[in-house]
Scaffold this active site. Structure first.
Site, PDB file in Angstrom:
ATOM      1  NE  ARG A   1     175.138 -66.263 156.517  1.00  0.00           N
ATOM      2  CZ  ARG A   1     174.526 -65.606 155.540  1.00  0.00           C
ATOM      3  NH1 ARG A   1     174.542 -66.069 154.308  1.00  0.00           N
ATOM      4  NH2 ARG A   1     173.894 -64.473 155.771  1.00  0.00           N
TER       5      ARG A   1
ATOM      6  CB  SER B   1     171.389 -61.013 165.211  1.00  0.00           C
ATOM      7  OG  SER B   1     171.761 -60.865 163.872  1.00  0.00           O
TER       8      SER B   1
ATOM      9  CG  ASP C   1     168.952 -60.189 162.854  1.00  0.00           C
ATOM     10  OD1 ASP C   1     168.613 -59.222 163.557  1.00  0.00           O
ATOM     11  OD2 ASP C   1     168.619 -61.354 163.125  1.00  0.00           O
TER      12      ASP C   1
END
Length: 882
Positions: free
Chosen positions: A504, A568, A622
């Site tokens: 994203r 992440s 994350d």
């Protein structure tokens, strides 16, 4: 290449030859299912003798009434003390049971040694020692001012006429205390306690450790009606119908019976199964002729049994070129810990060589293979015999209930069961084979979760220290995030979020002041498998292509915005904008990335494209983004947890505790990377064969073991492996393993969540199974639902145990008796599974009783959090400049 294959063939052949040689030599120790069924019958006959008033005196299995009449029902409440004598350690406990509608309790414990002068001295010294330890515990916990009821766990055969009285029949294991046999141990304890005028306790119950295990597990699972201990010694208890207990008045209801099965065979009933090695071991024990069944099973004896076998084989020239060392001649030189180490899956042979060398035996490769197999046969027989006696108890329970098929739970504890690498798996398998009419669930007590919590705490400390960090599995990576949002952050920021199959790009607008707010605009891009597992250059070029598309889409291609990069995967950081990839997880395998700075790789890709420029301020995990997002809403949030495809946690640590970073002032967020917890083998005792199968079939075998037991990417696959095993045993799908069940990944975690939904009827469960190509009955659906429940509950409990270690560390860091803290949480497993969040929260409450933990769902933590971290970093940078 031919030479390699030849060497592999030679070793395989060598191993087969040695195993066959040992099998022939130790044939009497190999027990067939027919023999085990016969043992079941003999044990059932002894149970009947022990329950009858006329024959109890001659029964070896004494079937002692415990006067415990029922299991917990959730209404229990109050503060209690407990002391536990029976193994290598004496334990004192404070137990708080809450009547809060959720059946919750808290346990605080302290362990004390049981030195030889106490275990083999006189009775007065023993009970004075127990009283002194209890006094010390009460002083430590500030309990001397309270009058508290006490339960006495005394793990030796006692004849009871009521709950608070018990006459010792005989000492077992390594205890031989003078002047206690045939006396009431509760009276002795009370006399010792009365010498301490400053403590006031009321001894209300005497229980065996098996009864304690059954009651503990019964508190968590109402189906639990059997308790088993397999440790230093072995024993079992179960709930018997009062009408069958001649030794106690009354016919109504049930009572827990302590079988004292360790003495099974003391009358010669097992003489045909006892070998010359068993007889020699017995003669050299503290209690010859007694506890013969226990001496074939308990960890106190198995190491010595192995030594006696190796000694005879060596004398006969079958091992070590016939050369006997002084160590091999010495009683007690081989212990159960050595047997367990030699039996380990991968490192077993190297452990065997090391242990034998320490015994001055100079083993060959053939010797090591043979000795390892001796250990396997000895521990396998132990598990088989235990399984046969347990199967007899389960059969009696089913027949008492007049059921054709029974579902029940066995509460189980003991060091041998928990720490031996293969023991639990062997026991479960044999029990299910011997009693196919019983669907048995084996439930570990909370003691196991406490062990996980304590081991996690140890690894946290290792990861923070300079001298141990390199070998720590929990890497405790500094993030250089030094603060949480304070509400003054403002501006436009770009955020990238890479951590799964989708990538994203976000534009985040942060407003400060009275109407502070965060607005987000994002676009999701797919990352094809060939990019995930291609080259690093291809991956970062793809990321930059996605950024270019987003900037074009938002009409901001010319703006040079500060950017936060949520990445992440485990990174070692030297500053907030530098992150060296330690290793890929979650299916990523792009080459030429590990050991490289991912920020530099992103900058290089931007330069290659030469269309725009970005100010990369921060690279974050994350979990950190999740913590920062929740910290924006709740300043008490200092922990971030991800429970989704992967599993990880971060938290704010005091700088003075972080030896791997310069400076002592303030705090810094630590990315624990706890998914690798246990990669050193420290939790192998709770890993099952299904965990190992999932691990071996993964992209990174031997890595991320804790994550593979707690995260959504793996739970469905664990369930599939269990279903295959149950089908092979004929317990599912009419014994037919379908083609679809053999497909790796067919059973996704989303199906596990759907099946466990309380609203889902069994018919709907059948439909899900049929969609997966599994032709199921309603009975199959019940079993599958149960399997899913066990797997997801274990995942949530293990996750809760790890989190409890962190919140307890936070409490101790602050030096407070009670801590109030918020955990920011994200991840599909936590958010979508019907029970995961509840079980996790209950486990944390149980294992960190002095911490009031609020769980706060993160709102798009990985994206919003990256922008907030960037904003906080900019704010702190500006403050520093001023």
């Amino acid at each position: 290449m031919f030479a390699v294959h030849l060497l592999a063939f030679h070793f395989t052949k060598l191993k087969e030859d040695q195993i066959k040689k040992v099998d022939r030599y130790l044939y009497p120790l190999r027990l067939s299912d027919d023999v085990l069924v016969d043992v079941m019958g003999r044990f059932q006959a002894e149970m009947v003798k022990g329950l009858s008033r006329d024959t109890n005196s001659t029964a070896t299995v004494k079937m002692l009434p415990s006067f415990v009449r029922s299991l917990p029902d959730g209404s229990e409440k109050g503060d209690f003390l407990a002391v536990d004598l029976g193994g290598s350690l004496f334990r004192a406990h404070e137990v708080k049971v809450f009547d809060d509608g959720r059946q919750s309790s808290q346990l605080e414990s302290k362990f004390y040694p049981t030195p030889k002068e106490v275990t083999q001295g006189n009775g007065a010294e023993l009970f004075d020692y127990i009283a002194d330890c209890l006094l010390d515990f009460m002083e430590t916990k500030n309990l001397k001012h309270k009058k508290l009821p006490l339960g006495f766990t005394f793990s030796f055969p006692c004849k009871q006429t009521k709950l608070e009285e018990g006459v010792l029949l005989a000492w077992t294991k390594h205890f031989k205390v003078r002047g206690v046999q045939d006396t009431d141990v509760v009276t002795s304890l009370r006399k010792a306690l009365q010498k301490h005028k400053d403590i006031d306790v009321d001894v209300l119950a005497l229980v065996n450790d098996t009864v304690g295990t059954m009651m503990t597990c019964g508190y968590d699972d109402e189906r639990c009606e059997v308790g088993v201990i397999i440790g230093t010694g072995t024993n079992a208890c179960y709930m018997e119908e009062m009408r069958h207990i001649d030794l106690v008045e009354g016919d109504e209801g049930r009572m827990c019976i302590n079988t004292e099965w360790g003495a099974f065979g003391d009358d010669g009933a097992l003489d045909d199964l006892r070998t010359e090695f068993d007889r020699e071991l017995d003669l050299g024990s503290l209690n010859p002729g007694k506890q013969l069944f226990e001496k074939m099973i308990g960890s106190l004896y198995l190491g010595e049994l192995v030594r006696l076998i190796l000694l005879k084989m060596t004398k006969e020239g079958l091992l070590f070129n016939g050369k006997v060392s002084t160590a091999l001649l010495t009683k007690g030189k081989i212990e159960m810990k050595h047997v367990s180490a030699m039996e380990k899956y991968k490192e077993g042979l190297s452990n065997t060589k090391e242990i034998l060398t320490e015994l001055n035996l100079f083993p060959s490769e053939e010797d090591c293979v043979a000795v390892q197999h001796v250990c396997t046969i000895v521990s396998f027989r132990s598990a088989n015999l235990c399984a046969a006696a347990l199967a007899a108890i389960l059969t009696r329970l089913r027949e008492n209930k007049k059921l054709l098929r029974m579902r029940t739970t066995v509460g189980i504890d003991g060091g041998l069961y928990k720490t031996h690498p293969q023991y639990a798996k062997r026991l479960h398998k044999v029990v299910r084979r011997l009693v196919p009419t019983c669907d048995v669930r084996f439930l570990l007590s909370l003691e196991t979760l406490r062990e996980v919590r304590n081991k996690m705490r140890t690894e946290l400390e290792y990861g923070l220290k300079r001298e141990t960090q390199a070998n720590a599995t929990v890497k405790m990576l500094p993030t250089y995030v030094r603060g949480t949002p304070d509400g003054t952050e403002k501006g436009k920021f770009l955020a990238l979020d890479l951590g799964g199959t989708n990538f994203r790009v976000l534009l985040v607008k942060i407003k400060s002041g009275r109407r502070r707010s965060v607005q987000m605009y994002n676009k999701i891009f797919a990352i094809p498998l060939e990019i995930m597992q291609g080259t690093g250059e291809e991956l970062f070029d793809h990321i930059v292509q996605c950024i270019a598309d987003f900037l074009e889409y938002m009409g901001i291609k010319g703006a040079r915005l500060p950017l936060g990069f949520t990445f992440s995967f485990p990174c070692r950081q030297a500053s907030i904008d530098k992150g060296t990839l330690v290793g890929w997880t979650k299916g990523f395998k792009a080459t030429d990335c590990e050991g490289e700075d991912v920020v530099d790789m992103l900058r290089e890709a931007i330069r290659r494209r030469n269309e725009f420029d970005l100010d990369i301020v921060a690279v974050v995990n994350d979990t950190v983004g999740t913590m920062m997002t929740c910290g924006y809403e709740d300043p008490n949030c200092e922990i971030g947890l991800i429970a989704g495809t992967g599993s990880n946690v971060c938290y704010m640590e005091d700088m003075k505790n972080i030896e791997i970073v310069e400076g002592n002032e303030g705090k810094m967020c630590i990315n624990t990377e706890w998914g690798a917890f246990g990669d050193n083998g420290c939790i192998d005792n709770i890993r099952t064969k299904y965990d190992k199968e999932v691990d071996e079939g993964s992209l990174n075998p031997g890595k991320q073991r804790y994550e593979k037991m707690t995260s959504g990417m793996y739970l469905g696959e664990i369930v599939r492996q269990i279903l295959i095993d149950l089908t092979k045993q004929g317990l599912l799908f009419r014994g037919h393993i379908s083609e679809s069940l053999m497909k790796r990944g067919i059973f996704e975690t989303k199906f596990l969540s759907q099946i466990e939904s309380d609203r889902l009827a069994l018919l709907q469960v059948r439909r899900i199974l049929q969609q997966l190509g599994l032709d199921s009955t309603c009975e199959d659906s019940i079993i599958v639902k149960e399997v899913c429940g066990v797997v997801s509950q274990r995942a949530a409990q293990l996750c809760g145990a790890g989190l409890a270690a962190i919140v307890e560390k936070k409490r101790e860091n602050r030096g407070v008796e009670r801590l109030q803290i918020t955990v920011g949480v994200d991840g599909t497993l936590y958010k979508l599974h019907p029970h995961f969040s509840r079980v996790l929260q209950e486990t944390v409450k149980e294992l960190a009783p002095q911490c009031d933990v609020t769980f706060m769902l993160s709102e798009d933590g990985s994206g919003k959090g990256a922008a907030l971290i960037t904003a906080v970093a900019k704010r702190l940078h500006n403050v520093g400049q001023k």
